[in-house]
Design an enzyme around this catalytic site. Sequence first.
Site, short mmCIF file in Angstrom:
data_model
loop_
_atom_site.label_atom_id
_atom_site.label_comp_id
_atom_site.label_asym_id
_atom_site.label_seq_id
_atom_site.Cartn_x
_atom_site.Cartn_y
_atom_site.Cartn_z
CE1 TYR A 146 73.86 -6.81 22.15
CE2 TYR A 146 73.65 -4.48 21.58
CZ TYR A 146 73.29 -5.80 21.39
OH TYR A 146 72.36 -6.11 20.43
CE1 TYR A 167 69.48 -4.18 20.27
CE2 TYR A 167 67.23 -5.00 20.02
CZ TYR A 167 68.40 -4.53 19.46
OH TYR A 167 68.49 -4.41 18.10
CG ASP A 221 65.82 -5.67 16.19
OD1 ASP A 221 66.85 -5.05 16.46
OD2 ASP A 221 65.51 -6.75 16.73
#
Length: 350
Positions: A337, A174, A262
């Site tokens: 995720y 990420y 973010d």
Amino acid sequence: MAVRHYTLDFNLSTPVDSASVVPGLLSMFHEQELTETVHDTNGHGYLATFVGKNGRLVILRVHSHGLITIDLQCHEDDNFAQLDNLLNALEKKLKVLLNGSITRIKRLPALVRGAKVDRYWPTADGRLVEYDIDEVVYEEDSAYQNIKILHSPQYGNILVLDGDVNLAESDLAYTQAITGNGRENYAGKEVLILGGGDGGILADIYIDQKVIDGCKMHMRRTCGNTLDNLRGDCYQILIQDCVPLLKKYVQEGRTFDYVINDLTAIPISTAPEEDSTWEFLRLILDLSIRVLHPEGKYFTQGNSVNLKEALSLYEEQLGRLSCPVDFCKEVVCVPSYLEQYPFSSFQPLF
């Protein structure tokens, strides 16, 4: 006390008459000292509940369209081996009673409800994931959100904000993706990071001190020592709302080589004219483009690749910015995720 919920499903090639199935199962329920109650379904198959003295509950449903479901609930201190034997016996018995009309049998692992440690969290596109979470290491409510850090033997500590899995210590992919996957040279550049309270991206602006407090204690594999001090040799962390500061930078004419957003994912809503999150996103996009150096770049996260309509709407918003942009994206698998996740960047075309 937690409750365990077992499910056993039988898909059939043809509808089944409950009268040919139920009598053969009753003796098995009676052996377990379960007392049945038959419920009226108004002609939509058969439904009965079976209750035991030890708190067990069995729900038997014979659907008229060719599906039989058995749900078994029990307390966590029940005899699991005995329950497993019961489900095995029910499966074996139904195979005989249905005589080859079964097209599929599905038995799911037990769903644990009401446990001290919650192991179930949804993906962005609404699927339920069971994590190997074994401990809540940090939990606080700030003025903005509920903050949890949960420990997973597989993913390390996981930051969860308002029930949304944000980042785990395993999720280097990420951080790499939202900073350009190694294709950018940040040496000597001015970088404005919006959000990033987990510290994976060194935060320049963030609004929630309690997220920073939790992450610097329990997610050091992600943030290292960057959150130990609010000011370093080449960075400053500001604990405040980013919007007024962005507006201040616009007024001052200050620009940055990179803006990394973010703050929040692309909204799931597909009605951007009505959703306040879309309004916020458009505001951040507009302010960001105005503080970007003419040759600067903007990076941000996306959302699940399955949310195709929402992602398409995001790209439409880029066409409404104060100047045209050169847009690109790439899809990355973020370990915790358990789904593919797009990241995007653009450069202004002044």
